[in-house]
Design an enzyme around this catalytic site. Structure first.
Site, PDB file in Angstrom:
ATOM      1  N   HIS A 180     -13.663 -34.105   3.937  1.00  0.00           N
ATOM      2  CA  HIS A 180     -15.047 -34.073   3.422  1.00  0.00           C
ATOM      3  C   HIS A 180     -15.333 -32.644   2.926  1.00  0.00           C
ATOM      4  CE1 HIS A 180     -18.988 -35.300   2.617  1.00  0.00           C
ATOM      5  NE2 HIS A 180     -19.481 -35.511   3.829  1.00  0.00           N
ATOM      6  N   CYS A 196     -23.088 -32.476  10.263  1.00  0.00           N
ATOM      7  CA  CYS A 196     -23.179 -32.887   8.852  1.00  0.00           C
ATOM      8  C   CYS A 196     -24.205 -33.990   8.631  1.00  0.00           C
ATOM      9  CB  CYS A 196     -21.810 -33.305   8.343  1.00  0.00           C
ATOM     10  SG  CYS A 196     -21.103 -34.711   9.211  1.00  0.00           S
ATOM     11  N   ARG A 238     -26.099 -28.804   0.568  1.00  0.00           N
ATOM     12  CA  ARG A 238     -25.170 -29.680  -0.153  1.00  0.00           C
ATOM     13  C   ARG A 238     -25.491 -29.620  -1.650  1.00  0.00           C
ATOM     14  NH1 ARG A 238     -22.590 -34.094   2.207  1.00  0.00           N
ATOM     15  NH2 ARG A 238     -21.804 -34.416   0.106  1.00  0.00           N
ATOM     16  N   GLN A 276     -18.940 -31.139   2.221  1.00  0.00           N
ATOM     17  CA  GLN A 276     -19.745 -30.835   3.400  1.00  0.00           C
ATOM     18  C   GLN A 276     -19.373 -29.463   3.973  1.00  0.00           C
ATOM     19  OE1 GLN A 276     -22.336 -32.803   4.776  1.00  0.00           O
ATOM     20  NE2 GLN A 276     -22.715 -30.825   5.746  1.00  0.00           N
ATOM     21  N   ARG A 316     -16.765 -41.465  -3.190  1.00  0.00           N
ATOM     22  CA  ARG A 316     -16.706 -41.609  -1.732  1.00  0.00           C
ATOM     23  C   ARG A 316     -15.942 -42.896  -1.459  1.00  0.00           C
ATOM     24  NH1 ARG A 316     -21.347 -40.802   2.731  1.00  0.00           N
ATOM     25  NH2 ARG A 316     -20.677 -38.680   2.219  1.00  0.00           N
ATOM     26  N   ASP A 330     -19.662 -34.095  14.952  1.00  0.00           N
ATOM     27  CA  ASP A 330     -19.949 -35.215  14.049  1.00  0.00           C
ATOM     28  C   ASP A 330     -20.036 -36.470  14.912  1.00  0.00           C
ATOM     29  OD1 ASP A 330     -20.283 -36.763  11.783  1.00  0.00           O
ATOM     30  OD2 ASP A 330     -18.241 -36.487  11.015  1.00  0.00           O
TER      31      ASP A 330
HETATM   32  N1   CP Z   1     -23.106 -35.653   5.504  1.00  0.00           N
HETATM   33  C1   CP Z   1     -23.035 -36.630   4.578  1.00  0.00           C
HETATM   34  O1   CP Z   1     -22.047 -36.741   3.839  1.00  0.00           O
HETATM   35  O2   CP Z   1     -24.130 -37.432   4.544  1.00  0.00           O
HETATM   36  P1   CP Z   1     -24.222 -38.856   3.824  1.00  0.00           P
HETATM   37  O3   CP Z   1     -23.230 -39.762   4.533  1.00  0.00           O
HETATM   38  O4   CP Z   1     -25.642 -39.299   4.040  1.00  0.00           O
HETATM   39  O5   CP Z   1     -23.882 -38.703   2.389  1.00  0.00           O
END
Ligand code: CP
Length: 310
Positions: A131, A265, A293, A134, A104, A225
């Site tokens: 992403h 998400c 997920r 997701q 990430r 989001d």
């Molecule tokens: N939706 C998502 O990626 O959540 P986090 O940021 O908690 O990993």
């Protein structure tokens, strides 16, 4: 040998997604029945977080243990990445010791540089641009509830961010319509949302709507989001003003189909991008999305490490 990475949704074909969703359903069934699923015994996943996370960390970590593997967790602050070690050198070193890496980070190019110097598959755990894990979970959640997403209409309300770009790629690949409504200045970047080799039928896979209510009209799925994604915190106050009319509320859900689903998400800010009555209401499937997920990522890890199984 070419290494298969998962850096954006466009990296897999529709056929590969169909197999992944089937496999995720089997993996989930086994998990619910407390059946062992040790397909990744002795395999190690390195997880690198340059941004905060709850769902991504827990879903990858729990998923890897459930498959008999193990994880190494790194952040910028507790590794040499925070002391300017080049990402290329980090990739060369870590990928000699583990079997797969999830990152990430900020720019997609940083993820791509890591992947170019990695000996093992690399997974995008969120970048500024995309992403994909997701959206994998979101579409799996849709399929569980409603069947195929082909031909359906998805309304994206809010920021033209990494989630919106990834939904647009998914629409082109999997054959559904995406309607995007963002405030002026926060539109989806057409280049990021595009596929390199779009199928001919996908040319109108997504379109812009100035009015969020119109985007929701007749939609099968409404999704949003946060107004301010990680990395854009300096813009928070300006965004709160710009996005004031892009809160998914009961009126928008009423404009959608009566059996429309709502997705987010997470994490969510009730009263900003979504009203509490929507996210906590009967059309919301946000907790399934979060759980899924783990199931889809287990299928993804298996696919990247073992190829097609089952
Ligand atoms: N939706 C998502 O990626 O959540 P986090 O940021 O908690 O990993």
């Amino acid at each position: 040998m070419t290494i298969k990475h998962y850096l954006q949704f466009a990296d897999f074909t529709a056929d590969e997604y169909a197999r992944l969703f089937e496999r995720a359903a089997l993996i989930k069934r086994k998990f619910k029945n407390y059946e062992k699923h040790h397909t990744l015994t002795d395999r190690t996943l390195a997880m690198i977080f340059e941004k905060a996370s709850t769902r991504t960390r827990v879903s990858f970590e729990a998923g890897m243990y459930q498959m008999g593997g193990s994880v190494v967790h790194l952040t910028t602050g507790d590794s040499q990445l925070g002391r300017s070690e080049p990402i290329e050198d980090t990739a060369r070193v870590i990928s000699r010791m583990v079997d797969v890496v999830m990152i990430r980070t900020f720019e997609q190019t940083r993820l791509e540089r890591f992947a170019q110097h990695s000996r093992v598959p690399v997974i995008n755990g969120l970048t500024n641009e995309y992403h994909p894990c997701q959206i994998l979970a979101d579409i799996f959640t849709w399929i569980e509830r409603r069947g195929s997403i082909r031909g359906k209409t998805v309304a994206w309300i809010g920021d033209g961010n990494n989630m919106a770009n990834t939904w647009a790629q998914a629409a082109a690949l999997l054959g559904f319509e995406l309607r995007v409504s963002t405030p002026r200045g926060y539109e989806v970047d057409s280049q990021l949302a595009a596929l390199d080799n779009p199928p001919p039928a996908s040319r109108k896979a997504w379109q812009n709507f100035a009015d969020p209510l119109q985007a929701c009209a007749g939609a099968d799925l409404v999704t949003t989001d946060v107004w301010t994604s990680m990395g854009y915190e300096a813009e928070n106050e300006a965004r709160k003003q710009a996005f004031a009319n892009w809160c998914v509320n009961a009126g928008m859900m009423a404009a959608a189909k009566p059996d429309a689903l709502f997705m987010h998400c997470l994490p969510a800010h009730r009263g900003e991008e979504v009203a509490a009555e929507v996210i906590d209401g009967p059309q919301s499937v946000v907790w399934d999305e979060a759980e899924n997920r783990m199931h889809v990522q287990k299928a993804l890890l298996e696919y990247l490490l073992l190829g097609r199984v089952g």
